[in-house]
Design an enzyme around this catalytic site. Structure first.
Site, PDB file in Angstrom:
ATOM      1  N   TYR A  79     -14.872  -5.599 -32.570  1.00 35.07           N
ATOM      2  CA  TYR A  79     -13.536  -5.165 -32.985  1.00 35.07           C
ATOM      3  C   TYR A  79     -12.837  -4.485 -31.801  1.00 35.07           C
ATOM      4  O   TYR A  79     -13.383  -4.426 -30.695  1.00 35.07           O
ATOM      5  CB  TYR A  79     -13.631  -4.274 -34.229  1.00 35.07           C
TER       6      TYR A  79
ATOM      7  N   SER B 160     -24.763   3.096 -44.321  1.00 34.53           N
ATOM      8  CA  SER B 160     -24.033   2.434 -43.243  1.00 34.53           C
ATOM      9  C   SER B 160     -22.667   1.969 -43.752  1.00 34.53           C
ATOM     10  O   SER B 160     -22.539   1.566 -44.913  1.00 34.53           O
ATOM     11  CB  SER B 160     -24.843   1.218 -42.766  1.00 34.53           C
ATOM     12  N   PRO B 161     -21.648   2.030 -42.901  1.00 36.78           N
ATOM     13  CA  PRO B 161     -20.340   1.535 -43.344  1.00 36.78           C
ATOM     14  C   PRO B 161     -20.420   0.057 -43.707  1.00 36.78           C
ATOM     15  O   PRO B 161     -20.946  -0.743 -42.933  1.00 36.78           O
ATOM     16  CB  PRO B 161     -19.450   1.748 -42.111  1.00 36.78           C
TER      17      PRO B 161
ATOM     18  N   CYS C 129     -17.917  -2.986 -45.420  1.00 31.89           N
ATOM     19  CA  CYS C 129     -16.654  -3.455 -45.982  1.00 31.89           C
ATOM     20  C   CYS C 129     -16.857  -3.966 -47.404  1.00 31.89           C
ATOM     21  O   CYS C 129     -17.785  -4.733 -47.659  1.00 31.89           O
ATOM     22  CB  CYS C 129     -16.097  -4.604 -45.148  1.00 31.89           C
TER      23      CYS C 129
ATOM     24  N   GLY D 111     -28.026  -0.033 -44.346  1.00 32.19           N
ATOM     25  CA  GLY D 111     -26.926  -0.849 -44.849  1.00 32.19           C
ATOM     26  C   GLY D 111     -27.319  -1.635 -46.080  1.00 32.19           C
ATOM     27  O   GLY D 111     -27.280  -1.140 -47.208  1.00 32.19           O
ATOM     28  N   ARG D 112     -27.746  -2.885 -45.853  1.00 32.17           N
ATOM     29  CA  ARG D 112     -27.950  -3.806 -46.981  1.00 32.17           C
ATOM     30  C   ARG D 112     -28.927  -3.298 -48.031  1.00 32.17           C
ATOM     31  O   ARG D 112     -28.760  -3.585 -49.217  1.00 32.17           O
ATOM     32  CB  ARG D 112     -28.385  -5.185 -46.451  1.00 32.17           C
TER      33      ARG D 112
ATOM     34  N   ALA E 140     -15.388   0.287 -42.844  1.00 30.68           N
ATOM     35  CA  ALA E 140     -14.363   0.303 -41.801  1.00 30.68           C
ATOM     36  C   ALA E 140     -13.013   0.549 -42.472  1.00 30.68           C
ATOM     37  O   ALA E 140     -12.599  -0.226 -43.341  1.00 30.68           O
ATOM     38  CB  ALA E 140     -14.354  -1.028 -41.065  1.00 30.68           C
TER      39      ALA E 140
ATOM     40  N   GLN F  78     -15.371   5.842 -41.560  1.00 30.56           N
ATOM     41  CA  GLN F  78     -15.345   5.067 -40.325  1.00 30.56           C
ATOM     42  C   GLN F  78     -13.908   4.642 -40.046  1.00 30.56           C
ATOM     43  O   GLN F  78     -13.304   3.913 -40.845  1.00 30.56           O
ATOM     44  CB  GLN F  78     -16.247   3.826 -40.437  1.00 30.56           C
TER      45      GLN F  78
HETATM   46  C1  FNR Z   1     -21.482  -4.534 -42.701  1.00 31.22           C
HETATM   47  N1  FNR Z   1     -21.503  -3.871 -41.475  1.00 31.22           N
HETATM   48  C2  FNR Z   1     -20.454  -3.083 -41.099  1.00 31.22           C
HETATM   49  N2  FNR Z   1     -20.522  -2.319 -39.959  1.00 31.22           N
HETATM   50  C3  FNR Z   1     -19.546  -1.457 -39.658  1.00 31.22           C
HETATM   51  O1  FNR Z   1     -19.650  -0.770 -38.647  1.00 31.22           O
HETATM   52  N3  FNR Z   1     -18.431  -1.353 -40.452  1.00 31.22           N
HETATM   53  C4  FNR Z   1     -18.280  -2.092 -41.578  1.00 31.22           C
HETATM   54  O2  FNR Z   1     -17.301  -1.937 -42.308  1.00 31.22           O
HETATM   55  C5  FNR Z   1     -19.291  -3.033 -41.889  1.00 31.22           C
HETATM   56  N4  FNR Z   1     -19.187  -3.841 -42.987  1.00 31.22           N
HETATM   57  C6  FNR Z   1     -20.294  -4.510 -43.456  1.00 31.22           C
HETATM   58  C7  FNR Z   1     -20.264  -5.133 -44.715  1.00 31.22           C
HETATM   59  C8  FNR Z   1     -21.403  -5.716 -45.241  1.00 31.22           C
HETATM   60  C9  FNR Z   1     -21.367  -6.328 -46.604  1.00 31.22           C
HETATM   61  C10 FNR Z   1     -22.598  -5.734 -44.476  1.00 31.22           C
HETATM   62  C11 FNR Z   1     -23.864  -6.332 -45.020  1.00 31.22           C
HETATM   63  C12 FNR Z   1     -22.612  -5.168 -43.216  1.00 31.22           C
HETATM   64  C13 FNR Z   1     -22.769  -3.762 -40.735  1.00 31.22           C
HETATM   65  C14 FNR Z   1     -23.668  -2.702 -41.377  1.00 31.22           C
HETATM   66  O3  FNR Z   1     -23.074  -1.428 -41.345  1.00 31.22           O
HETATM   67  C15 FNR Z   1     -25.036  -2.618 -40.685  1.00 31.22           C
HETATM   68  O4  FNR Z   1     -24.832  -2.218 -39.358  1.00 31.22           O
HETATM   69  C16 FNR Z   1     -25.771  -3.958 -40.713  1.00 31.22           C
HETATM   70  O5  FNR Z   1     -25.748  -4.517 -42.018  1.00 31.22           O
HETATM   71  C17 FNR Z   1     -27.230  -3.805 -40.275  1.00 31.22           C
HETATM   72  O6  FNR Z   1     -27.895  -2.846 -41.075  1.00 31.22           O
HETATM   73  P1  FNR Z   1     -28.839  -3.282 -42.328  1.00 31.22           P
HETATM   74  O7  FNR Z   1     -27.982  -3.958 -43.322  1.00 31.22           O
HETATM   75  O8  FNR Z   1     -29.895  -4.204 -41.764  1.00 31.22           O
HETATM   76  O9  FNR Z   1     -29.414  -1.978 -42.833  1.00 31.22           O
END
Ligand code: FNR
Length: 362
Positions: A184, A23-24, A26, A328-329, A58, A100
């Site tokens: 956003y 997952s994207p 930051c 993601g996490r 992102a 992204q």
């Molecule tokens: C994110 N998330 C996020 N989403 C996105 O669309 N673009 C981004 O750049 C980010 N940045 C980001 C940074 C960090 C440190 C976290 C933890 C989360 C949201 C992420 O992509 C995801 O949708 C959520 O974290 C939920 O998924 P998980 O973590 O439960 O697998």
């Protein structure tokens, strides 16, 4: 045939080797938007870890569209050049490099999370933010200076997405994802919570969805025909007590995004307003939204949110609730999520030769 977590996914001419996507996320670790060694190691190690798609965080299409001054960007050739070695390395590991493309709208111009996510004003390294309407995000502190976008700004932002997509293609990315989630800019146009425009970009469903459809179509037009485009949406604002964006509207929007050229809708939720009420943040908490969109529209979807276990991700695909398991996490905790999942599920996958002994294969 029942698909599983380790079935390849074909989208246009791209074959993703399995159904796991990073997952994207930051990293807030650039110099003026230019990728650093951090990105090379961070994204590279998740490709080594076997994820089918490795997506960047992102990546701002224009400097105004960064959340913080440290966000990744792709608003110049220099930015694209810095991303090239990363796409090459991700590809060399058998993963598909994805980017992204993002604009933070009214949630731009803040400090990093570890510096408090405080609004930054133009006289303290911040900048004037732009959004569909003049109301700022309700921060506890004074928000950054903000103005409502003019018709010319709307055109400029669309062009910024187009230019960014062209650069991303040249940098070697295979999938471009338009970020229209999490409060956003593009989500701000979709949601009545943040859009009170009275021109053709505000008011009716058709008007509020116009910009995301236009941006998707414009990106599709410059993105090579053989490569996929994704769009990430927030399926709901989680604000049931007021006029807001909800799952029914997402179900209506998904086929229109497909019509505009999206090959997959990446289904997230929330982020538009701090009053949001998340009904459940446990395992797979957003999967029902992805499933509802897929079931009602037939559009390919990625599910994200609380996917942390191999079995859970495998069942998601086997039960046809989603086409991609977006993690993601758990990828922050375990860069080798996919290799571990293969081991746990008893699936034979190609491991980096350098790591075979660690997995008892030699
Ligand atoms: C994110 N998330 C996020 N989403 C996105 O669309 N673009 C981004 O750049 C980010 N940045 C980001 C940074 C960090 C440190 C976290 C933890 C989360 C949201 C992420 O992509 C995801 O949708 C959520 O974290 C939920 O998924 P998980 O973590 O439960 O697998």
């Amino acid at each position: 045939m029942t698909e599983s977590l380790f079935s390849p996914l074909s989208l246009r001419e791209t074959t993703v080797p399995n159904r796991v996507m990073v997952s994207p996320m930051c990293q807030y670790s650039t110099n003026d938007g230019v990728a650093t060694e951090w990105h090379r190691v961070h994204l590279g190690s998740r490709a080594v870890g076997g994820a089918g798609i490795v997506m960047t965080e992102a990546t701002a299409v224009e400097a105004r569209g960064r959340i913080t001054p440290h966000d990744l960007g792709i608003w110049s050739e220099e930015h694209a050049e810095a991303l090239k070695p990363i796409t090459e390395f991700v590809r060399s590991q058998g993963s598909v490099p994805a980017i992204q493309l993002a604009h933070a709208g009214r949630k731009a111009s803040k400090t990093r999370p570890w510096d408090g996510s405080e609004p930054l004003s133009p006289d303290e390294a911040g900048w004037e933010t732009v959004a569909p309407s003049p109301d700022p995000y309700p921060y506890e502190d004074e928000p950054p200076a903000q103005r409502a976008m003019t018709a010319e700004d709307v055109e400029d932002v669309t062009q910024a997405f187009v230019d960014a997509a062209k650069r991303a293609d040249e940098a070697g990315f295979e999938i471009a994802e338009v970020h229209a989630a999490h409060g956003y800019l593009l989500h701000e146009f979709l949601s009545p919570v943040t859009n009170d425009r009275d021109d053709e970009y505000g008011g009716s469903f058709e008007n509020r969805t116009r910009l995301v459809r236009e941006v998707t179509a414009a990106v599709r037009e410059v993105w090579p025909d053989d490569k996929p485009v994704f769009v990430r949406i927030s399926a709901t604002d989680w604000l049931p007590d007021r006029e807001s964006w909800d799952l029914d509207q997402s179900v209506e929007l998904a086929p229109q995004l497909a019509e505009a050229g999206a090959d997959l809708v990446d289904v997230s939720a929330g982020g538009i307003h701090p009053d949001q009420q998340i009904p459940n943040s446990g395992p797979g908490y957003q999967i029902p939204y992805a499933e509802a969109i897929k079931e009602n529209t037939g559009v390919a979807v990625g599910a994200v949110g609380g996917i942390t276990e191999a079995e859970q991700a495998d069942q998601l695909i086997r039960n046809d609730r989603a086409d991609l398991a977006i993690v993601g996490r758990e990828h922050l905790r375990d860069p080798y999520f996919t290799l571990h999942a293969a081991q746990e599920l008893g699936v034979d996958v190609e491991l980096p030769v350098q790591y075979r002994r660690g997995f008892d294969l030699d």
